[in-house]
Every structure is written in C-alpha cells, then in structure tokens.
Design an enzyme around this catalytic site. Structure first.
Site, PDB file in Angstrom:
ATOM      1  N   ASN A   1     166.054  15.760 -32.378  1.00 45.59           N
ATOM      2  CA  ASN A   1     165.326  15.774 -33.652  1.00 45.59           C
ATOM      3  C   ASN A   1     166.323  16.039 -34.789  1.00 45.59           C
ATOM      4  O   ASN A   1     166.996  17.072 -34.806  1.00 45.59           O
ATOM      5  CB  ASN A   1     164.245  16.869 -33.584  1.00 45.59           C
ATOM      6  CG  ASN A   1     163.423  16.953 -34.858  1.00 45.59           C
ATOM      7  OD1 ASN A   1     163.966  16.905 -35.956  1.00 45.59           O
ATOM      8  ND2 ASN A   1     162.124  17.088 -34.714  1.00 45.59           N
TER       9      ASN A   1
ATOM     10  N   ARG B   1     157.028  14.182 -42.894  1.00 47.01           N
ATOM     11  CA  ARG B   1     155.944  15.076 -43.317  1.00 47.01           C
ATOM     12  C   ARG B   1     155.291  14.555 -44.589  1.00 47.01           C
ATOM     13  O   ARG B   1     155.934  13.889 -45.399  1.00 47.01           O
ATOM     14  CB  ARG B   1     156.473  16.487 -43.560  1.00 47.01           C
ATOM     15  CG  ARG B   1     156.994  17.179 -42.313  1.00 47.01           C
ATOM     16  CD  ARG B   1     157.370  18.620 -42.623  1.00 47.01           C
ATOM     17  NE  ARG B   1     156.195  19.450 -42.760  1.00 47.01           N
ATOM     18  CZ  ARG B   1     155.763  20.316 -41.837  1.00 47.01           C
ATOM     19  NH1 ARG B   1     156.440  20.495 -40.723  1.00 47.01           N
ATOM     20  NH2 ARG B   1     154.671  21.019 -42.033  1.00 47.01           N
TER      21      ARG B   1
ATOM     22  N   THR C   1     156.125  23.283 -37.521  1.00 47.21           N
ATOM     23  CA  THR C   1     154.874  23.069 -36.794  1.00 47.21           C
ATOM     24  C   THR C   1     154.522  24.350 -36.038  1.00 47.21           C
ATOM     25  O   THR C   1     155.324  24.846 -35.260  1.00 47.21           O
ATOM     26  CB  THR C   1     155.041  21.899 -35.806  1.00 47.21           C
ATOM     27  OG1 THR C   1     155.684  20.840 -36.497  1.00 47.21           O
ATOM     28  CG2 THR C   1     153.714  21.428 -35.285  1.00 47.21           C
TER      29      THR C   1
ATOM     30  N   HIS D   1     160.482  13.644 -38.068  1.00 50.39           N
ATOM     31  CA  HIS D   1     159.122  13.981 -38.501  1.00 50.39           C
ATOM     32  C   HIS D   1     158.998  13.656 -39.987  1.00 50.39           C
ATOM     33  O   HIS D   1     159.620  14.308 -40.826  1.00 50.39           O
ATOM     34  CB  HIS D   1     158.900  15.481 -38.249  1.00 50.39           C
ATOM     35  CG  HIS D   1     157.519  15.977 -38.588  1.00 50.39           C
ATOM     36  ND1 HIS D   1     157.127  17.276 -38.354  1.00 50.39           N
ATOM     37  CD2 HIS D   1     156.439  15.364 -39.133  1.00 50.39           C
ATOM     38  CE1 HIS D   1     155.862  17.434 -38.756  1.00 50.39           C
ATOM     39  NE2 HIS D   1     155.435  16.289 -39.234  1.00 50.39           N
TER      40      HIS D   1
ATOM     41  N   GLU E   1     152.891  16.024 -25.464  1.00 50.92           N
ATOM     42  CA  GLU E   1     154.091  16.848 -25.590  1.00 50.92           C
ATOM     43  C   GLU E   1     153.634  18.296 -25.549  1.00 50.92           C
ATOM     44  O   GLU E   1     152.875  18.736 -26.426  1.00 50.92           O
ATOM     45  CB  GLU E   1     154.837  16.555 -26.900  1.00 50.92           C
ATOM     46  CG  GLU E   1     156.058  17.474 -27.053  1.00 50.92           C
ATOM     47  CD  GLU E   1     156.967  17.095 -28.217  1.00 50.92           C
ATOM     48  OE1 GLU E   1     157.086  15.898 -28.549  1.00 50.92           O
ATOM     49  OE2 GLU E   1     157.582  18.024 -28.787  1.00 50.92           O
TER      50      GLU E   1
ATOM     51  N   HIS F   1     159.744  22.274 -28.924  1.00 54.25           N
ATOM     52  CA  HIS F   1     159.579  23.275 -29.981  1.00 54.25           C
ATOM     53  C   HIS F   1     160.199  24.609 -29.566  1.00 54.25           C
ATOM     54  O   HIS F   1     159.773  25.217 -28.594  1.00 54.25           O
ATOM     55  CB  HIS F   1     158.119  23.515 -30.373  1.00 54.25           C
ATOM     56  CG  HIS F   1     158.037  24.073 -31.758  1.00 54.25           C
ATOM     57  ND1 HIS F   1     158.075  23.298 -32.886  1.00 54.25           N
ATOM     58  CD2 HIS F   1     158.020  25.356 -32.193  1.00 54.25           C
ATOM     59  CE1 HIS F   1     158.042  24.071 -33.950  1.00 54.25           C
ATOM     60  NE2 HIS F   1     158.031  25.322 -33.559  1.00 54.25           N
TER      61      HIS F   1
ATOM     62  N   GLU G   1     157.432  11.489 -35.397  1.00 54.83           N
ATOM     63  CA  GLU G   1     156.438  12.575 -35.426  1.00 54.83           C
ATOM     64  C   GLU G   1     155.686  12.491 -36.736  1.00 54.83           C
ATOM     65  O   GLU G   1     156.306  12.346 -37.799  1.00 54.83           O
ATOM     66  CB  GLU G   1     157.145  13.928 -35.406  1.00 54.83           C
ATOM     67  CG  GLU G   1     157.432  14.465 -34.046  1.00 54.83           C
ATOM     68  CD  GLU G   1     158.073  15.843 -34.157  1.00 54.83           C
ATOM     69  OE1 GLU G   1     157.852  16.548 -35.158  1.00 54.83           O
ATOM     70  OE2 GLU G   1     158.822  16.175 -33.262  1.00 54.83           O
TER      71      GLU G   1
ATOM     72  N   HIS H   1     166.565  18.513 -39.498  1.00 55.61           N
ATOM     73  CA  HIS H   1     167.292  19.533 -40.259  1.00 55.61           C
ATOM     74  C   HIS H   1     168.595  19.036 -40.865  1.00 55.61           C
ATOM     75  O   HIS H   1     169.142  19.682 -41.756  1.00 55.61           O
ATOM     76  CB  HIS H   1     167.474  20.796 -39.429  1.00 55.61           C
ATOM     77  CG  HIS H   1     166.167  21.523 -39.252  1.00 55.61           C
ATOM     78  ND1 HIS H   1     165.176  21.475 -40.213  1.00 55.61           N
ATOM     79  CD2 HIS H   1     165.659  22.267 -38.249  1.00 55.61           C
ATOM     80  CE1 HIS H   1     164.132  22.169 -39.795  1.00 55.61           C
ATOM     81  NE2 HIS H   1     164.399  22.644 -38.601  1.00 55.61           N
TER      82      HIS H   1
ATOM     83  N   ARG I   1     159.477  16.980 -47.111  1.00 59.15           N
ATOM     84  CA  ARG I   1     160.431  18.064 -47.381  1.00 59.15           C
ATOM     85  C   ARG I   1     161.803  17.803 -46.759  1.00 59.15           C
ATOM     86  O   ARG I   1     162.785  18.355 -47.196  1.00 59.15           O
ATOM     87  CB  ARG I   1     159.885  19.402 -46.915  1.00 59.15           C
ATOM     88  CG  ARG I   1     159.806  19.570 -45.417  1.00 59.15           C
ATOM     89  CD  ARG I   1     159.416  20.976 -45.025  1.00 59.15           C
ATOM     90  NE  ARG I   1     158.040  21.275 -45.373  1.00 59.15           N
ATOM     91  CZ  ARG I   1     157.314  22.208 -44.736  1.00 59.15           C
ATOM     92  NH1 ARG I   1     157.853  22.922 -43.789  1.00 59.15           N
ATOM     93  NH2 ARG I   1     156.066  22.405 -45.070  1.00 59.15           N
TER      94      ARG I   1
HETATM   95  N1  PXP Z   1     158.456  18.720 -30.984  1.00 61.14           N
HETATM   96  C1  PXP Z   1     157.620  18.798 -32.051  1.00 61.14           C
HETATM   97  C2  PXP Z   1     156.274  18.185 -31.916  1.00 61.14           C
HETATM   98  C3  PXP Z   1     158.023  19.406 -33.247  1.00 61.14           C
HETATM   99  O1  PXP Z   1     157.166  19.460 -34.290  1.00 61.14           O
HETATM  100  C4  PXP Z   1     159.322  19.941 -33.336  1.00 61.14           C
HETATM  101  C5  PXP Z   1     159.775  20.559 -34.611  1.00 61.14           C
HETATM  102  O2  PXP Z   1     159.849  19.593 -35.611  1.00 61.14           O
HETATM  103  C6  PXP Z   1     160.162  19.822 -32.211  1.00 61.14           C
HETATM  104  C7  PXP Z   1     159.691  19.233 -31.039  1.00 61.14           C
HETATM  105  C8  PXP Z   1     161.555  20.347 -32.230  1.00 61.14           C
HETATM  106  O3  PXP Z   1     161.517  21.742 -32.368  1.00 61.14           O
HETATM  107  P1  PXP Z   1     162.858  22.519 -32.621  1.00 61.14           P
HETATM  108  O4  PXP Z   1     163.407  22.070 -33.951  1.00 61.14           O
HETATM  109  O5  PXP Z   1     162.422  23.950 -32.629  1.00 61.14           O
HETATM  110  O6  PXP Z   1     163.794  22.177 -31.506  1.00 61.14           O
END
Ligand code: PXP
Length: 241
Positions: free
Chosen positions: A8, A46, A102, A44, A152, A192, A71, A11, A50
């Site tokens: 992901n 949003r 989330t 993601h 998921e 997550h 996402e 960030h 952001r």
């Molecule tokens: N899966 C989902 C559905 C999420 O919303 C997120 C966070 O955006 C992640 C996985 C990844 O989480 P993390 O950034 O804590 O690894």
C-alpha cells in the site's frame, strides 16, 4: 503456499500532500516496490483525497505490472471511477472523514442491499470485489450472500493487542474467520496494522492469499533510506551530485 504481498503506497502520497508538491512520486514508489518483489500495489482513493489523488490511480493503472488493488468506499462517485479505471480488484472499505485511518471492518450484514448492488455493478464489469470486514461469522456469511469474490480480514485488533494472551485470541479469531470464509467459497486476504514483528503468524494462516501492508513498509523505507539521502545532500551541496 505463502501469501502474496500487496504494498500500500498511500503514505508516499501522504508525504507529498504534506507540501502539495511533486515528491515523493507514488508511481515511482510503486515501480520500486515491484522491483523489490511486491506482488501487487494497493492505493486508497479517499473521498477527501487526503493522500492518493485521481491522477495517481490513473497513472498506476498504466504503470503497475503486477496487479492494482483499488481501496475505496462504496459510494457512487468511487464506483464510477473504478468502472472507468478498471483496477484488477477493488476492496470496499468503510470511510469516515474524521478518522486518521480505516478504523474497523465494513458492516456488510447491516447493508446487504447497498453492498450487493455495488458488488454486482463492479463484478458485472469484470472487476472482482474484496470486502474489508472483521472476522465475525455474520459478516462472512453476509459477504457470501452478496457474492463478493474476496474478503479482507481486518487485522487491526490483532496488531493492537496489548498482551500475548489477547494477541493469541485475536489470531484464533482470524484463523476461524479464514477457515469459515474458505469453506463458504470466499478467497481471503488480510491487512491493517501488520508489521515486520507481527506478520508471520498471519502469513501462516492456511489459505491466506494476500496481505496488504502499507504503514510499516513506508516507515522502514524512510529510515533505511535516510543515511543515503543525507550523504547525497552533502554531495549536492558540494556540487558533486
Ligand atoms: N487494508 C486496508 C483495507 C486498509 O484500509 C489499510 C490501510 O489503508 C491497509 C490494509 C494497510 O494498513 P497499514 O497501512 O496499517 O499496513
């Protein structure tokens, strides 16, 4: 077989948006993640934009060589974007403007008609749908009812467990959910809050297909890259770069 890794890159975009500038470039991060062995790229989009922007998703669609997991919230705006961009799969997540990230799984059982409609639209257009849910039996049954291809499992409570006993309970909850979902014909991802230190037990759950991980990887990337980045700035100051 070990699960695949979806990286992901939200960030990377968070850092860019802190200055509304052009660096770091999430597309470059996705390419480097793939070079490092990522099996998929997750972003993601949003409602409040952001971090990831619309242009990021469009460019990722053109550049990702593995698979792109978009996402998004189950809104008409996001469904239209997904139908246009056609990611390899979509993960539906709950979204609140005021949350930092989330915060919990999507309530499928409480909105079968709405989620069913979104799943039908996306899967009807050839985009498999994954539902981000807590490993609760009723949510897994509801995910089967709406005919999603994947779920998921939300690993947040496992990741945040304060002691070993709680962590073991949360892992058992995830294991039971994984087993129930597979028996129901669903494919299972998880994510997550997963880190380098808590990943292995989740990656070892039988049948787990893909782990979506962001924060811990981007955090580590920032630190393992710091020494080189500073050295290169000193070179630039000397006109040597
Ligand atoms: N899966 C989902 C559905 C999420 O919303 C997120 C966070 O955006 C992640 C996985 C990844 O989480 P993390 O950034 O804590 O690894």
């Amino acid at each position: 077989m070990a699960p695949t890794l979806g990286v992901n890159i939200d960030h990377i975009a968070t850092i860019r948006q802190a200055r509304r500038t052009v660096e770091p470039e999430p597309i470059a991060a996705a390419v480097l993640a793939e070079l490092g062995g990522a099996d998929g790229i997750t972003a993601h989009l949003r409602e409040d934009r952001r971090h990831i922007q619309d242009r990021d998703v469009r460019l990722l669609r053109q550049t990702v060589r593995t698979h792109l997991n978009l996402e998004m919230a189950a809104t008409d705006e996001m469904v239209a974007i997904a139908l246009d961009i056609k990611p390899d799969y979509v993960t539906l997540v709950p979204e609140k403007r005021e949350e930092v990230t989330t915060e919990g799984g999507l309530d499928i059982a409480g909105q079968i008609a709405r989620i069913g409609e979104v799943v039908d639209k996306l899967q009807g257009a050839g985009i498999p749908v994954s539902l981000f849910i807590d490993a609760e039996p009723a949510q897994i049954e509801a995910s089967q009812t709406v005919k999603a291809k994947f779920i998921e499992l939300h690993t947040g409570q496992y990741a945040e467990a304060k002691d070993e006993t709680t962590r073991k309970q949360e892992l058992a909850f995830l294991a039971a959910g994984c087993e129930q979902a597979i028996k129901a014909g669903l494919r299972v991802n998880a994510g997550h809050g997963l880190t380098y230190w808590n990943i292995h037990p989740v990656a070892s759950l039988p049948g787990m297909e893909e782990l979506n991980i962001g924060h811990t990887i981007v955090s580590r990337a920032a630190l393992v890259g710091m020494e080189r980045a500073v050295r290169e700035m000193k070179q630039a100051m000397r006109g040597e770069l």
